[in-house]
Design an enzyme around this catalytic site. Structure first.
Site, PDB file in Angstrom:
ATOM      1  N   GLU A 147       0.985  -1.244  -0.043  1.00 35.17           N
ATOM      2  CA  GLU A 147       0.124  -0.063   0.034  1.00 35.17           C
ATOM      3  C   GLU A 147       0.974   1.166   0.024  1.00 35.17           C
ATOM      4  O   GLU A 147       0.576   2.080  -0.572  1.00 35.17           O
ATOM      5  CB  GLU A 147      -0.888   0.146   1.172  1.00 35.17           C
ATOM      6  CG  GLU A 147      -1.881  -1.138   1.237  1.00 35.17           C
ATOM      7  CD  GLU A 147      -1.342  -2.455   1.650  1.00 35.17           C
ATOM      8  OE1 GLU A 147      -2.360  -3.283   1.819  1.00 35.17           O
ATOM      9  OE2 GLU A 147      -0.274  -2.499   2.013  1.00 35.17           O
ATOM     10  N   ASP A 187     -14.035  -9.696  10.460  1.00 33.51           N
ATOM     11  CA  ASP A 187     -12.682  -9.409  10.141  1.00 33.51           C
ATOM     12  C   ASP A 187     -12.053  -9.217  11.388  1.00 33.51           C
ATOM     13  O   ASP A 187     -11.039  -9.038  11.739  1.00 33.51           O
ATOM     14  CB  ASP A 187     -12.492  -8.594   9.135  1.00 33.51           C
ATOM     15  CG  ASP A 187     -12.796  -9.223   7.577  1.00 33.51           C
ATOM     16  OD1 ASP A 187     -13.233 -10.483   7.450  1.00 33.51           O
ATOM     17  OD2 ASP A 187     -12.588  -8.391   6.568  1.00 33.51           O
ATOM     18  N   HIS A 215     -14.353  -1.012   3.366  1.00 32.15           N
ATOM     19  CA  HIS A 215     -14.460  -1.705   4.650  1.00 32.15           C
ATOM     20  C   HIS A 215     -14.054  -0.870   5.973  1.00 32.15           C
ATOM     21  O   HIS A 215     -13.326  -1.378   6.757  1.00 32.15           O
ATOM     22  CB  HIS A 215     -13.465  -2.951   4.353  1.00 32.15           C
ATOM     23  CG  HIS A 215     -13.943  -3.955   3.242  1.00 32.15           C
ATOM     24  ND1 HIS A 215     -13.790  -3.385   1.962  1.00 32.15           N
ATOM     25  CD2 HIS A 215     -14.413  -5.120   3.442  1.00 32.15           C
ATOM     26  CE1 HIS A 215     -14.316  -4.448   1.158  1.00 32.15           C
ATOM     27  NE2 HIS A 215     -14.598  -5.523   2.074  1.00 32.15           N
ATOM     28  N   PHE A 229      -5.713   0.030   5.863  1.00 31.40           N
ATOM     29  CA  PHE A 229      -4.222   0.094   5.084  1.00 31.40           C
ATOM     30  C   PHE A 229      -4.245   1.433   4.482  1.00 31.40           C
ATOM     31  O   PHE A 229      -2.952   1.923   4.420  1.00 31.40           O
ATOM     32  CB  PHE A 229      -4.291  -1.341   4.139  1.00 31.40           C
ATOM     33  CG  PHE A 229      -4.690  -2.451   4.675  1.00 31.40           C
ATOM     34  CD1 PHE A 229      -4.179  -2.704   6.098  1.00 31.40           C
ATOM     35  CD2 PHE A 229      -5.403  -3.422   4.007  1.00 31.40           C
ATOM     36  CE1 PHE A 229      -4.644  -3.939   6.408  1.00 31.40           C
ATOM     37  CE2 PHE A 229      -5.650  -4.393   4.579  1.00 31.40           C
ATOM     38  CZ  PHE A 229      -5.387  -4.874   5.824  1.00 31.40           C
TER      39      PHE A 229
END
Length: 313
Positions: free
Chosen positions: A58, A117, A109, A83
């Site tokens: 990333e 998660d 997300h 991220f």
């Protein structure tokens, strides 16, 4: 009553990128090995030559996007919010924010609705992190219609933009003929006189549900949708606070540094008002279904209703 349509804003992101690319050949999309989840895989099928998978790197991806922006392209960088804003913060700050490059970051997300998660992926700090970067526009759409509008507005705006998208399907609340999106402007979705509920993201739907329940108790709640967290609509925030004298903020984010903090920044300077912040109370999330987590942390209609009732006592 007909069932409310629900669409995940990450789906809206993936679809609108395709529509945008059809009319703007400068649009390119970068992803960090998550194209299926972020929905940029849909874009890749339509425009394979304009999609770059940077792999699980990333930080490097932000640098690639910065380079593309210097050539006149309009890169949309896509990965999970955790991220994009956490792992790659330094690169976003120094490679994109500092030179004020024309890069758009789609953080999908976000929040506790990532669900199973768990806490490591449930980013409740992204809005706060992006707000601190000078010149960064920060948006958090409430539904499918607003998410698509955010993508279009981001492409038109010259400079760095962060847009927050969710994994879980959420109610479509802006499906009306008079809907108009303007970057930096909020909207009053429901007029009220007793309390102002200022919300963003999935909090908007919850605020509208809560307002209905409050009305049954004789309490008139004004519901304000703030999609652009930065620059925030100062005029609207002050106007609604002056009108009702009491403000509640609702966000699927930490109460530190997000919408609630942005609202308090404005009101402390221009219209001192008592404010209650509904959101994640200085804690991490946990694994569980999106619906169960939203309920547990009081971010659904019932939770917002109960919090506002308690506040008004």
């Amino acid at each position: 009553m007909s069932e409310v349509k629900k669409i995940a804003t990450r789906d809206s992101y993936g679809k609108e990128l395709i529509e945008l690319a059809k009319v703007n050949d400068k649009v390119v999309v970068l992803d960090a090995d998550l194209a299926a989840a972020t929905r940029t895989g849909w874009f890749k099928k339509e425009f394979p030559d304009r999609h770059i998978d940077c792999g699980i790197a990333e930080c490097n991806m932000m640098g690639v996007a910065a380079g593309l922006a210097t050539t006149g392209m309009i890169p949309f960088v896509s990965t999970f919010a955790m991220f994009a804003t956490g792992r790659a913060f330094e690169q976003v700050r120094n490679s994109i924010g500092y030179p004020h490059l024309n890069v758009k970051i789609g953080g999908t997300h976000a929040g506790i609705t990532v669900g199973e998660d768990g806490a490591s992926h449930q980013c409740n700090e992204d809005l706060a992190l992006m707000r601190t970067i000078p010149g960064m526009v920060v948006m958090c759409p409430a539904d499918d219609i607003e998410a698509r509008a955010c993508v279009r507005a981001a492409a038109e705006y010259v400079g760095p933009v962060y847009i927050r998208f969710g994994r879980a399907a959420c109610p479509v609340v802006n499906d009306r003929p008079d809907y108009k999106f303007e970057l930096g402007k909020g909207t009053v979705l429901r007029e009220g006189t007793d309390v102002s509920i200022i919300a963003t993201g999935i909090g908007v739907g919850a605020a509208l549900e809560a307002a209905e329940k409050l009305a049954a108790d004789g309490i008139s709640a004004e519901v304000v949708n703030i999609c652009t967290i930065k620059p925030i609509d100062r005029e609207l925030v002050v106007a609604t606070a002056k009108k009702t004298g009491k403000v509640v903020t609702v966000e699927e984010h930490s109460v530190i540094g997000g919408l609630g903090s942005a609202v308090c920044d404005v009101l402390s300077e221009e219209c001192p008002t008592v404010v209650k912040k509904i959101g994640m109370q200085d804690r991490f999330g946990e694994s569980g279904s999106a619906a169960a987590l939203v309920k547990k942390y009081g971010l659904d209609g019932d939770g917002v209703y109960a919090s506002v009732k308690e506040f008004l006592k």
